[in-house]
Scaffold this active site. Structure first.
Site, short mmCIF file in Angstrom:
data_model
loop_
_atom_site.label_atom_id
_atom_site.label_comp_id
_atom_site.label_asym_id
_atom_site.label_seq_id
_atom_site.Cartn_x
_atom_site.Cartn_y
_atom_site.Cartn_z
CE LYS A 228 3.16 3.12 3.24
NZ LYS A 228 3.24 3.10 4.70
CE1 TYR B 216 1.00 -0.23 4.45
CE2 TYR B 216 -0.10 1.89 4.39
CZ TYR B 216 0.71 1.00 5.03
OH TYR B 216 1.25 1.31 6.25
CG LEU C 145 8.16 2.43 4.88
CD1 LEU C 145 7.90 1.19 4.02
CD2 LEU C 145 6.86 3.18 5.09
CD GLU D 257 9.61 1.57 10.66
OE1 GLU D 257 9.58 2.51 9.85
OE2 GLU D 257 9.52 0.38 10.33
NE ARG E 254 6.85 4.01 0.47
CZ ARG E 254 6.57 4.79 1.51
NH1 ARG E 254 7.51 5.06 2.40
NH2 ARG E 254 5.38 5.31 1.66
NE ARG F 191 -6.27 -19.72 3.99
CZ ARG F 191 -5.49 -20.61 4.63
NH1 ARG F 191 -5.60 -21.91 4.37
NH2 ARG F 191 -4.60 -20.20 5.51
N1 PDD Z 1 2.72 5.00 7.35
N2 PDD Z 1 7.35 3.75 9.03
C1 PDD Z 1 6.19 3.04 9.03
C2 PDD Z 1 6.14 1.74 9.73
C3 PDD Z 1 5.06 3.56 8.34
O1 PDD Z 1 3.91 2.85 8.33
C4 PDD Z 1 5.14 4.82 7.71
C5 PDD Z 1 3.99 5.41 6.96
C6 PDD Z 1 6.36 5.52 7.77
C7 PDD Z 1 6.54 6.86 7.10
O2 PDD Z 1 6.61 6.73 5.70
P1 PDD Z 1 6.12 7.91 4.74
O3 PDD Z 1 6.89 9.12 5.13
O4 PDD Z 1 6.45 7.42 3.39
O5 PDD Z 1 4.64 8.08 4.99
C8 PDD Z 1 7.45 4.94 8.42
C9 PDD Z 1 1.54 5.48 6.61
C10 PDD Z 1 1.39 6.95 6.64
C11 PDD Z 1 0.32 4.72 7.11
O6 PDD Z 1 0.46 3.53 7.32
O7 PDD Z 1 -0.77 5.30 7.23
#
Ligand code: PDD
Length: 286
Positions: free
Chosen positions: A150, A33, A206, A182, A52, A101
């Protein structure tokens, strides 16, 4: 106003959107996503998110559902149809469904599923939460080892947010082998004596699109940056801290595990970076 969403080539009222119960996104979290923010009705760093997305798809041997130009058109059309001035666009691509499945991937001619929807968030930029700053707790990082992809495997990050909520905090930072990885949905930073410290890129975190932009802007503003591993104790002794994400931009952190940072209000570097990020991102939005 009924929200219009996008599913596999069609723009539909959200109540009419349908996905197979055999879809691998649903059964196996076999999906990736992106979340892109919208300011002034325009997309922030669309290019970064598109690149990405391709990287995540390639890492999982998943087909691209459409071209980058088509993706841009879909994003723009959803913004227009849903009259989004400030908000988010959620995009998900799954390995699709071959009607049953099975742990084994379906054949390569199985079409991926692509879904996009908007979230209207007035006040995303001028956010009361950012003026207050976030309180965070630390929790173990028990996620899988490819956090650079992601994927929609968000159960543990969701649980982390709930642990934070239960503890009277706003969010959690995760710790592995003694070092902060993170936040549950953001990248983590602290500032000590004017130097911004954040974990270097690897498969452990990420590769945040906001992280990349904010570090570039910090460098351009002559701020000092160290990309290295850090402990939660170092962060607790910091002058200030913050997180970055597409959904909250630069979010000041004012408390870690009950310890107030500085005077317990958003720090000057976090506030300055938020300002610069919003200004430059608005100017470059598409
Ligand atoms: N999340 N680390 C994790 C685990 C994340 O899920 C996200 C983003 C980030 C920041 O990445 P970016 O700057 O590309 O948004 C770091 C999104 C916003 C979400 O899951 O809603």
């Amino acid at each position: 106003m009924t929200r219009t969403v996008y599913v596999n080539g069609e723009y539909l009222p959200e109540t009419d959107a349908k996905i197979s119960i055999f879809d691998r996104g649903f059964l196996m979290a076999d999906a990736v996503y992106e979340v892109t923010s919208v300011l002034d009705g325009k997309l922030i760093d669309f290019e970064g998110h598109a690149v990405r997305l391709k990287r995540s798809l390639d890492a999982l041997d998943m087909a691209e559902p459409c071209t980058k130009d088509e993706l841009l058109d879909i994003h723009r059309k959803l913004v227009e149809l849903n009259e989004i001035n400030e908000g988010l666009i959620y995009l998900q691509v799954t390995r699709g469904s071959d009607g049953d499945r099975d742990f084994v991937f379906p054949s390569e001619d199985t079409a991926p599923t692509i879904v996009l929807f908007t979230q209207n968030k007035p006040g995303l930029a001028d956010s009361p939460a950012a003026r207050k700053g976030a309180k965070i707790i630390s929790i173990d990082d028990i996620r899988w080892g490819r956090r650079d992809i992601k994927t929609v495997q968000l159960l543990y990050p969701s649980m982390g947010k709930m642990m934070a909520k239960k503890a009277g905090a706003d969010d959690a930072w995760m710790i592995e082998d003694g070092y902060v990885t993170e936040g549950t949905s953001n990248n983590a930073y602290f500032v000590k004596n004017g130097t911004i410290v954040t974990r270097p890129l690897s498969n452990d975190i990420l590769h945040g699109i906001t992280r990349k932009a904010v570090l570039r802007m910090a460098e351009e503003a002559q701020m000092k940056i160290e990309e290295r591993l850090f402990t939660i104790d170092e962060a607790k002794e910091a002058d200030e801290a913050f997180t970055t994400s597409a959904s909250a931009f630069v979010m000041p952190v004012v408390e870690i595990d009950g310890v107030a940072l500085g005077d317990g209000t958003p720090g000057p570097i976090a506030c300055r970076l938020r300002e610069i990020y919003l200004e430059e991102s608005r100017a470059a939005a598409v």
